[in-house]
Design a protein around this motif. Sequence first.
Motif, mmCIF file in Angstrom:
data_model
loop_
_atom_site.group_PDB
_atom_site.id
_atom_site.type_symbol
_atom_site.label_atom_id
_atom_site.label_comp_id
_atom_site.label_asym_id
_atom_site.label_seq_id
_atom_site.Cartn_x
_atom_site.Cartn_y
_atom_site.Cartn_z
ATOM 1 N N UNK A 68 0.643 -122.180 74.477
ATOM 2 C CA UNK A 68 -0.058 -122.112 75.771
ATOM 3 C C UNK A 68 -1.114 -121.011 75.797
ATOM 4 N N UNK A 69 -0.801 -119.857 75.221
ATOM 5 C CA UNK A 69 -1.761 -118.759 75.242
ATOM 6 C C UNK A 69 -2.957 -119.039 74.337
ATOM 7 N N UNK A 70 -2.697 -119.671 73.188
ATOM 8 C CA UNK A 70 -3.820 -120.042 72.316
ATOM 9 C C UNK A 70 -4.670 -121.113 72.994
ATOM 10 N N UNK A 71 -4.036 -122.053 73.644
ATOM 11 C CA UNK A 71 -4.783 -123.106 74.352
ATOM 12 C C UNK A 71 -5.638 -122.501 75.468
ATOM 13 N N UNK A 72 -5.099 -121.523 76.162
ATOM 14 C CA UNK A 72 -5.866 -120.853 77.209
ATOM 15 C C UNK A 72 -7.064 -120.110 76.613
ATOM 16 N N UNK A 73 -6.880 -119.468 75.466
ATOM 17 C CA UNK A 73 -7.984 -118.775 74.801
ATOM 18 C C UNK A 73 -9.053 -119.767 74.341
ATOM 19 N N UNK A 74 -8.625 -120.914 73.813
ATOM 20 C CA UNK A 74 -9.577 -121.944 73.378
ATOM 21 C C UNK A 74 -10.365 -122.464 74.578
ATOM 22 N N UNK A 75 -9.688 -122.727 75.667
ATOM 23 C CA UNK A 75 -10.377 -123.225 76.870
ATOM 24 C C UNK A 75 -11.346 -122.190 77.424
ATOM 25 N N UNK A 76 -10.946 -120.920 77.378
ATOM 26 C CA UNK A 76 -11.850 -119.860 77.822
ATOM 27 C C UNK A 76 -13.091 -119.822 76.937
ATOM 28 N N UNK A 78 -14.381 -122.307 75.122
ATOM 29 C CA UNK A 78 -15.207 -123.498 75.379
ATOM 30 C C UNK A 78 -15.935 -123.413 76.718
ATOM 31 N N UNK A 79 -15.302 -122.789 77.718
ATOM 32 C CA UNK A 79 -15.936 -122.664 79.023
ATOM 33 C C UNK A 79 -17.026 -121.589 79.031
ATOM 34 N N UNK A 83 -22.166 -124.747 73.839
ATOM 35 C CA UNK A 83 -21.696 -125.536 72.706
ATOM 36 C C UNK A 83 -20.835 -124.620 71.854
ATOM 37 N N UNK A 84 -19.600 -124.973 71.585
ATOM 38 C CA UNK A 84 -18.726 -124.090 70.814
ATOM 39 C C UNK A 84 -19.348 -123.755 69.450
ATOM 40 N N UNK A 85 -19.377 -122.479 69.159
ATOM 41 C CA UNK A 85 -19.974 -122.024 67.917
ATOM 42 C C UNK A 85 -19.013 -122.121 66.741
ATOM 43 N N UNK A 86 -17.722 -122.138 67.011
ATOM 44 C CA UNK A 86 -16.719 -122.256 65.950
ATOM 45 C C UNK A 86 -15.707 -123.335 66.323
ATOM 46 N N UNK A 87 -15.019 -123.842 65.323
ATOM 47 C CA UNK A 87 -13.962 -124.826 65.567
ATOM 48 C C UNK A 87 -12.710 -124.097 66.048
#
Length: 99
Positions: A68-76, A78-79, A83-87
Amino acid sequence: MENFLERHPGVAEGNTNPFDNALFITTVGPSFLAAGTSVLTTEAPMLFKLAKANALAFIGSDGGTRGAQFEQAVRHYHATYISPLVTDEQLALTIANGF
């Protein structure tokens, strides 16, 4: 009460002096801007620090485990960027190594 208001007229009514208004805006405005900027720059690193264990699990499972915390960091991330600079894998590696 009247005596206090007569001695301190600015307390009971709005300040209509243009100089005082301009002084207030030029003093308080930058202070709020600096405080807001500080909050924004310290919030993201803390988010990534909290996601470090989840990022390591993501790396170890070849992307199979998304905490959940990694998903929150990924969403932050992307938001924040258009355009996301990294995968997600690169972001996980960055979180694991940098935070």
